[in-house]
Design a protein around this motif. Structure first.
Motif: not given
Lengths: 495, 95
Positions: A31, A34, A43, A46, A119
């Motif tokens: 995460l 990302i 993504y 998310k 996501g």
């Protein structure tokens, strides 16, 4: 501890069981990666809260023992899959705001196995494109660059966000879908592995439909072993999809021995295109040499109707799309145009679809409408269905003659620059799928494996095509090729 | 086979996609490019060839004709752009 984001599915599975890492730790690392990778636009929705809840549940399940392989593995999900309560837009404006009240069969299977969803991933609108440039979210960007040149490259399409996310270590694996090459071409453009299984292996229920007789889901992963593990979790018969096969799903990973001695590998002469770049020629020749050295028998074969595959596809896919996309009418879900005084229901349909569909989708829906219209149905649609029969027969003939798998290039070039094809005729873009589209028309399994780089350092992939329902054998041949090629390059982080 | 502006307009109408008049010539040209590409299929000998119905030989499964699902009006209407009194709402259809 090493960088958790760089883990592969198999490694993470083993580490989770040993207690070396938790799913929450893995999920948190991804995460945060990302969060720092918005420049790739991989993504588009998310879901960190869902991810952390799923990770906690997975950790508890692993501790209790007897968890499936995918338990606690963080994945990205292509936006084409309907995920309950989470935006599922097929990268189209026409599905803006749509949050399904149900879960696709493939994601249900993954979640039941304990998979974590990080996501939703970018893609071409309705999976129509080969460069992720038709997305309503904007282009996804390839983490690879040409040497030090900072020009942005396409990750391929339609599963461009999935490919970019796997290549940039923003998930351990991703789901993709493939109608004409949409898993294999982006996998090749980003140096990862992608398999499209036999038509009917994965349930299509809950996956936004593009061309129903060609669409199949499959995994996009960092290597062949991971592809075997994730594919097994995605497959299986489903009462909600009458075309899903009632066949047992083997343990694909257990079939990875790397032993391909005596296997017959066909090399189709029709895939040697005029003007094919020397680098692709060499990649292919190297692949042939690798499989030969591994003990396979190399055999020259002919698939005589290959040249008609793309034109056949560009009749059948738009025809099916025009029918499937008729449901986007502004009544039941998604976008509805603002109407003027006096507008009736026809104006509502026409304005809604003009505003909601992007240019490429409109073009394909209209081409499909044309080839299905009275007076042209026989000349175009029925003729294409007949040629499709011949294309499938080409493959049946070589398999009957003892060929186990077919080796071809995955794409006619390395990744091209975003925007480079904007001015080109749409047919030029369609040529990206020249090596992959035959496989969808014949319903066969196909896998793309990275085996080399071009002069500018960009990854290149080879495709292996297998017999129907023999994904295990195909994965094993791909595994042998992967071992021989030893492709380990990763993009240098710039984002 | 060449597609003119009128044919392009007819196809857009059949597909229920609004295309402005001034966009029609470019659309017709795009159709012509794509159809020119598809035209190659005319050279294939398809005499006696069955058009493909299903890529994998299969008999479609049958099931008992019974109710297996239902009673979820709220869920069905949840994503509607305009829902009223338990129905999808649309502009007036019948004058």
């Amino acid at each position: 501890m090493t960088d958790l984001t760089k883990m592969k599915v198999a490694e993470a599975r083993d580490a989770l069981r040993k207690g070396d890492v938790t799913s929450v730790q893995l999920t948190e690392s991804l995460l945060s990666a990302i969060e720092g990778a918005d420049a790739l636009n991989a993504y588009v929705h998310k879901t960190p809260e869902i991810a952390l809840d799923q990770a906690k549940a997975a950790d508890a399940r692993i501790q209790a023992g007897d968890a499936p392989d995918m338990c606690g593995i963080p994945m990205g999900i292509k936006d084409l899959f309907c995920t309950k309560g989470v935006p599922s837009q097929a990268a189209s404006r026409i599905l803006e705001g749509f949050k399904p009240e149900y879960e696709s069969t493939v994601t249900t299977k993954l979640f039941d196995a304990g998979t974590v969803m990080l996501g939703k991933l970018n893609m071409d609108e309705f999976a129509m494109g080969s460069s992720n440039e038709t997305s309503c979210y904007g282009d996804a960007v390839n983490p690879w660059r040409r040497g030090n040149d900072d020009a942005l490259l396409t990750p391929g399409g339609s599963s461009g966000g999935s490919a970019a996310a796997v290549a940039a270590d923003l998930c351990l694996a991703a789901t993709g879908t493939d109608t004409g090459g949409s898993i294999r071409q982006p996998a090749a453009f980003t140096g990862i592995t992608g398999i499209k299984p036999t038509y009917g292996r994965c349930s299509r229920w809950g996956i936004v439909a593009f061309a129903s007789s060609l669409d199949q889901a499959g995994p996009m992963t960092k290597d062949v072993r991971d592809a075997a593990i994730v594919l097994e979790a995605m497959c299986g018969q489903d009462a909600k999809d009458s075309t899903s096969a009632d066949l047992p799903v083997p343990n694909f990973e257990a079939m990875l021995t790397g032993d391909i001695r005596g296997k017959v590998i066909g090399i189709p002469k029709e895939y040697r295109l005029d003007g094919m770049p020397a680098e692709i020629e060499k990649l292919w020749a190297d692949g042939i040499a690798m499989l030969k050295a591994a003990g396979a028998e190399i055999r020259d074969i002919s698939l005589p109707h290959t040249k008609y595959a793309l034109p056949t596809y560009y009749v059948i896919a738009p025809a099916e799309a025009s029918s499937n996309l008729a449901r986007y009418d502004g009544v039941r879900y998604g976008h509805r145009a603002k109407l003027a005084q006096g507008d009736g229901i026809t104006e509502m349909y026409e304005k809604t679809r003009a505003e909601g569909f992007g240019h490429e989708v409109q073009r394909r829906v209209m081409v499909g409408t044309y080839v299905l219209s009275a007076g042209f149905y026989d000349a175009y649609y029925n003729r294409a269905r007949k040629v499709r029969t011949l294309i499938k027969k080409d493959f049946e003939d070589v398999f009957a003659a003892g060929v186990d798998a077919i080796l071809t290039p995955a794409t006619p070039s390395a990744a091209f620059g975003l925007g480079e094809m904007t001015e080109a005729d749409p047919v030029q873009m369609y040529l990206n799928d020249v090596f992959t589209v035959t496989v969808n028309l014949a319903g066969l399994p196909g896998i793309s494996v990275p085996t080399g780089v071009d002069a500018q350092g960009l990854p290149l992939g080879l495709q292996l095509i297998g017999r129907p329902w023999e994904e295990g054998d195909l994965l094993n041949t791909a595994y042998a090729l992967e071992q021989a090629a030893g492709f380990v390059s990763k993009p240098t982080k710039w984002w | 086979m060449s597609i003119d502006k009128q044919t392009a307009a007819r196809v857009a109408k059949l597909a229920r996609i609004k295309v402005e008049d001034d966009a029609l010539p470019a659309l017709a040209e795009e159709f012509n490019n794509i159809l020119g590409f598809i035209e190659q299929l005319q050279e294939v000998d398809v005499d006696g060839v069955e058009p493909m119905v299903s890529v994998t030989p299969m008999r479609l499964k049958r099931r008992v004709d019974g109710v297996t699902d239902g009673n979820q009006q709220d869920k069905v209407l949840k994503n509607a752009p305009d829902a009223r009194e338990g129905f999808f709402a649309v502009p007036k259809v019948v004058e």
